[in-house]
Design an enzyme around this catalytic site. Structure first.
Site, short mmCIF file in Angstrom:
data_model
loop_
_atom_site.label_atom_id
_atom_site.label_comp_id
_atom_site.label_asym_id
_atom_site.label_seq_id
_atom_site.Cartn_x
_atom_site.Cartn_y
_atom_site.Cartn_z
N GLY A 47 0.92 -1.08 -0.15
CA GLY A 47 0.27 0.13 -0.15
C GLY A 47 0.95 1.16 0.09
N GLU A 48 0.74 1.90 0.86
CA GLU A 48 1.59 3.28 1.16
C GLU A 48 2.09 3.20 2.61
OE1 GLU A 48 2.31 4.88 -1.69
OE2 GLU A 48 3.95 6.03 -0.48
N SER A 49 3.41 3.11 2.93
CA SER A 49 4.03 2.80 4.16
C SER A 49 3.75 3.99 4.96
CB SER A 49 5.35 2.41 3.99
OG SER A 49 6.20 3.58 3.14
N CYS A 79 6.17 -5.54 0.49
CA CYS A 79 6.16 -4.14 -0.22
C CYS A 79 6.19 -3.00 0.60
CB CYS A 79 4.99 -3.82 -1.32
SG CYS A 79 5.39 -2.49 -2.76
N ILE A 134 5.61 -3.29 -7.83
CA ILE A 134 5.08 -1.99 -7.96
C ILE A 134 5.58 -0.96 -7.18
CG2 ILE A 134 2.62 -0.87 -8.08
CD1 ILE A 134 1.40 -3.93 -7.98
N ARG A 135 6.26 0.07 -7.73
CA ARG A 135 6.75 1.03 -6.89
C ARG A 135 7.61 0.43 -5.87
NH1 ARG A 135 3.21 4.86 -4.85
NH2 ARG A 135 5.12 6.22 -4.52
N HIS A 170 4.69 -8.20 -4.63
CA HIS A 170 3.29 -8.68 -4.22
C HIS A 170 3.25 -10.00 -4.77
CE1 HIS A 170 1.87 -4.49 -3.21
NE2 HIS A 170 2.76 -4.11 -4.30
N GLU A 172 0.75 -11.51 -3.78
CA GLU A 172 -0.84 -12.13 -3.29
C GLU A 172 -1.42 -11.58 -4.78
OE1 GLU A 172 0.86 -9.32 -2.26
OE2 GLU A 172 -0.10 -7.70 -2.37
N1 LIG Z 1 3.21 -1.27 -3.79
C1 LIG Z 1 3.73 -1.03 -2.62
O1 LIG Z 1 3.48 -1.23 -1.55
C2 LIG Z 1 4.40 0.51 -2.92
C3 LIG Z 1 5.22 1.08 -1.36
C4 LIG Z 1 5.23 2.46 -1.36
N2 LIG Z 1 5.90 2.83 -2.74
C5 LIG Z 1 5.73 3.03 -0.20
O2 LIG Z 1 6.99 3.63 -0.48
O3 LIG Z 1 5.07 2.79 0.63
#
Ligand SMILES: NC(=O)CC[C@H](N)C(=O)O
Length: 194
Positions: A47-49, A79, A134-135, A170, A172
């Site tokens: 997600g977004e940390s 991630c 993903i990123r 990921h 999942e």
């Molecule tokens: N797919 C992801 O979980 C990306 C992590 C996100 N870029 C972060 O820094 O939190």
């Protein structure tokens, strides 16, 4: 059957629940700290940390998950979840949970390669695992206690330190449940030793 929680504050929760069920575990969406008591393991999703960290602080999960880990119960961070577990985050003063002895770099694959898929050999799993990046963050440095389970283009992307497992990708988001099965096995072993 082992109960595996998925921290359900933000991110890819439903996908992890599906993968845990497919691997033979009982998934639980975790929204309150009290739910941790009944679990044999916990997944912190992507997600977004920064958002996940903020919500964890707000709802009392920092202390509760540190206590969970101190009981020897396994954690799996994917991630953003990997970033949340790390002791050191490049360019950031503060860690989140700060449990796993490694330094991570966020969004480390650069623009052209923001998202991609690959077949990744992982130590302890027979054939390569399908991995969706993903990123994704990278693990820049690990202490000797950390076992490197896979490397992609010279960069560490899967690692384990005792009862802590992390992947920068990921698992999942594919129909490949073997990393979840690997984590379930960690939960079974930890339960036997408790
Ligand atoms: N797919 C992801 O979980 C990306 C992590 C996100 N870029 C972060 O820094 O939190």
């Amino acid at each position: 059957m082992k109960k595996i929680g998925v921290l359900a504050l933000q991110g890819a929760v439903a996908e992890h629940m599906r993968s845990i069920a497919a691997a033979g575990g009982e998934p639980v969406a975790v929204k309150q700290t009290e739910q941790l008591d009944e679990l044999d393991g916990l997944i912190i999703p992507g997600g977004e940390s920064t958002t996940i960290g903020k919500l964890m602080r707000k709802y009392g999960f920092m202390e509760a998950i540190r206590e969970f880990a101190a009981q020897g119960k396994p954690l799996f961070g994917t991630c953003a979840g990997l970033i949340v577990l790390a002791k050191r985050i490049e360019g950031q003063e503060e860690a989140h949970l700060g449990l796993m002895d490694m330094t991570v770099a966020r969004n480390a694959f650069g623009r052209q390669r923001e998202s991609f898929e690959t077949d990744l050999p992982v130590k302890g799993i027979e054939d390569p695992v399908r991995a969706v990046f993903i990123r994704a963050p990278l693990i820049k440095e690990v202490s000797p206690e950390v076992d490197v389970l896979s490397v992609y283009k010279d960069e560490i992307v899967t690692a384990r330190q005792g009862h802590l497992l992390v992947s920068s990708y990921h698992p999942e988001l594919t129909d490949d449940y073997r990393l979840h099965a690997y984590f379930l096995k960690m939960a079974e072993e930890a339960a036997e030793n408790r």
